[in-house]
Write an enzyme that holds these catalytic residues in place. Sequence first.
Site, PDB file in Angstrom:
ATOM      1  N   ASN A  10       1.191  -1.119  -0.243  1.00  0.00           N
ATOM      2  CA  ASN A  10      -0.121   0.150  -0.017  1.00  0.00           C
ATOM      3  C   ASN A  10       1.235   1.397  -0.463  1.00  0.00           C
ATOM      4  O   ASN A  10       1.688   1.669   0.586  1.00  0.00           O
ATOM      5  CB  ASN A  10      -0.826  -0.199   1.526  1.00  0.00           C
ATOM      6  CG  ASN A  10      -1.668   1.356   0.913  1.00  0.00           C
ATOM      7  OD1 ASN A  10      -1.869   2.525   0.059  1.00  0.00           O
ATOM      8  ND2 ASN A  10      -1.965   0.998   2.299  1.00  0.00           N
ATOM      9  N   LYS A  12       0.029   3.841  -0.361  1.00  0.00           N
ATOM     10  CA  LYS A  12      -1.149   5.252   0.020  1.00  0.00           C
ATOM     11  C   LYS A  12      -0.276   7.232  -0.676  1.00  0.00           C
ATOM     12  O   LYS A  12      -0.068   6.106  -1.853  1.00  0.00           O
ATOM     13  CB  LYS A  12      -0.548   5.772   1.762  1.00  0.00           C
ATOM     14  CG  LYS A  12      -0.423   4.211   2.521  1.00  0.00           C
ATOM     15  CD  LYS A  12      -0.057   4.830   4.098  1.00  0.00           C
ATOM     16  CE  LYS A  12      -0.499   3.604   4.739  1.00  0.00           C
ATOM     17  NZ  LYS A  12       0.225   3.542   6.200  1.00  0.00           N
ATOM     18  N   HIS A  99      -9.163   0.769   4.408  1.00  0.00           N
ATOM     19  CA  HIS A  99      -8.026   1.383   5.511  1.00  0.00           C
ATOM     20  C   HIS A  99      -8.411   2.333   6.495  1.00  0.00           C
ATOM     21  O   HIS A  99      -9.617   2.913   6.340  1.00  0.00           O
ATOM     22  CB  HIS A  99      -7.434   1.539   4.448  1.00  0.00           C
ATOM     23  CG  HIS A  99      -6.055   2.280   4.561  1.00  0.00           C
ATOM     24  ND1 HIS A  99      -5.603   2.772   5.904  1.00  0.00           N
ATOM     25  CD2 HIS A  99      -4.818   1.459   4.794  1.00  0.00           C
ATOM     26  CE1 HIS A  99      -4.164   2.778   6.238  1.00  0.00           C
ATOM     27  NE2 HIS A  99      -4.120   1.259   5.463  1.00  0.00           N
ATOM     28  N   GLU A 101      -6.774   4.555   7.567  1.00  0.00           N
ATOM     29  CA  GLU A 101      -6.812   6.881   7.429  1.00  0.00           C
ATOM     30  C   GLU A 101      -8.124   6.710   6.440  1.00  0.00           C
ATOM     31  O   GLU A 101      -8.976   7.976   6.565  1.00  0.00           O
ATOM     32  CB  GLU A 101      -5.495   6.522   6.284  1.00  0.00           C
ATOM     33  CG  GLU A 101      -4.177   6.515   7.060  1.00  0.00           C
ATOM     34  CD  GLU A 101      -3.544   5.702   6.079  1.00  0.00           C
ATOM     35  OE1 GLU A 101      -3.514   5.508   5.165  1.00  0.00           O
ATOM     36  OE2 GLU A 101      -2.287   5.012   6.774  1.00  0.00           O
ATOM     37  N   GLU A 171      -5.319  -4.423  10.036  1.00  0.00           N
ATOM     38  CA  GLU A 171      -3.713  -3.376  10.827  1.00  0.00           C
ATOM     39  C   GLU A 171      -4.365  -3.503  11.631  1.00  0.00           C
ATOM     40  O   GLU A 171      -5.176  -2.146  11.780  1.00  0.00           O
ATOM     41  CB  GLU A 171      -4.347  -2.619   9.836  1.00  0.00           C
ATOM     42  CG  GLU A 171      -3.813  -3.459   8.355  1.00  0.00           C
ATOM     43  CD  GLU A 171      -3.301  -1.955   7.471  1.00  0.00           C
ATOM     44  OE1 GLU A 171      -2.057  -2.538   7.035  1.00  0.00           O
ATOM     45  OE2 GLU A 171      -3.990  -1.589   6.857  1.00  0.00           O
ATOM     46  N   GLY A 177       2.470   3.194  10.593  1.00  0.00           N
ATOM     47  CA  GLY A 177       3.064   3.690  10.644  1.00  0.00           C
ATOM     48  C   GLY A 177       4.339   4.359  11.802  1.00  0.00           C
ATOM     49  O   GLY A 177       4.891   5.740  11.857  1.00  0.00           O
ATOM     50  N   SER A 216       3.665  -1.762  10.589  1.00  0.00           N
ATOM     51  CA  SER A 216       4.844  -1.212  10.457  1.00  0.00           C
ATOM     52  C   SER A 216       5.973  -3.011  10.126  1.00  0.00           C
ATOM     53  O   SER A 216       6.463  -2.986  10.833  1.00  0.00           O
ATOM     54  CB  SER A 216       5.921  -1.124  12.314  1.00  0.00           C
ATOM     55  OG  SER A 216       4.724   0.184  11.906  1.00  0.00           O
TER      56      SER A 216
HETATM   57  P1  13P Z   1       3.270   0.583   7.651  1.00  0.00           P
HETATM   58  O1  13P Z   1       3.496  -0.346   7.000  1.00  0.00           O
HETATM   59  O2  13P Z   1       3.337   1.847   6.783  1.00  0.00           O
HETATM   60  O3  13P Z   1       2.513   1.084   9.062  1.00  0.00           O
HETATM   61  O4  13P Z   1       1.410   0.794   7.097  1.00  0.00           O
HETATM   62  C1  13P Z   1       0.761  -0.082   6.711  1.00  0.00           C
HETATM   63  C2  13P Z   1      -0.527   0.330   6.001  1.00  0.00           C
HETATM   64  O5  13P Z   1      -1.121   1.124   6.662  1.00  0.00           O
HETATM   65  C3  13P Z   1      -0.898  -0.817   5.331  1.00  0.00           C
HETATM   66  O6  13P Z   1      -1.981  -0.532   4.602  1.00  0.00           O
END
Ligand code: 13P
Length: 255
Positions: A10, A12, A99, A101, A171, A177, A216
């Site tokens: 992803n 983003k 997601h 976010e 997640e 992140g 992460s």
């Molecule tokens: P990170 O791997 O940067 O923590 O992000 C995970 C994520 O949100 C994947 O969709």
Amino acid sequence: MNRRAIVAANWKMNGSLALVNSMVSELNNVTLNENVEVVVCPSFPYLAAFSIASSNVNLPTAFSLGAQNLSEHAKGAFTGEVSTSMLQEFGVNYVIVGHSERRSIYKETSTLVAQKIKAALAAGLQPILCIGESEDERVAEQTNVVLAAQLQPVIDEIGIEKFADVVVAYEPVWAIGTGKTASPEMAQTTHQFIREFIAKIDESVAVKVPLLYGGSVNATNCEELFAQADIDGGLIGGASLKAEEFKIICSAAKG
Ligand code: 13P
């Protein structure tokens, strides 16, 4: 039963045309275990470029293209939205839905997420349904309640038989992140809960659904996470932007 495993990137709102091209040529020489698929989900503007670059190098069929979002509507006056048929014209096979976010920043409700999953499946796209609890919810021991409340509306909307075509990504929001990964044991316990939740409705569906861990994941912790019985790969954010690291994560997945 050997479930298929998936490692999904992803990106983003990151990446560039240069990253598309370098990632495609790097992925062309990654070694994957049997039954493992790799899905790269760049932003909408890069889907076409990724599709063209991967056909130019004849990227093996284990590699697929995914989008990060879709509209629940087929077409019409929905400024800024992207439909399933548009995604399919560019060779997209997967789509990330719900997601955290999008749930937290763009206020997508579980009802909307369920409608998007329905639209994706109706068009033949494989949805990657993201679920996960916040740090406060975990501390309050509400994790399972939250996950159940995110899963149930999707099952109610599409029916349990169709849920067999959904990929679930767990997640934990506090691990996204932040560098704070769930321990392999904690992730396994939660994945087991998710599989048992589905199994209570239909065991044959529960054994088929790939459950990915996200939050992460990196080249150092992926091996131990992917060794867990109910973890069938990962949804990777930051580490998926670095080809060398992403390749290590892809090779660690086992179907
Ligand atoms: P990170 O791997 O940067 O923590 O992000 C995970 C994520 O949100 C994947 O969709």
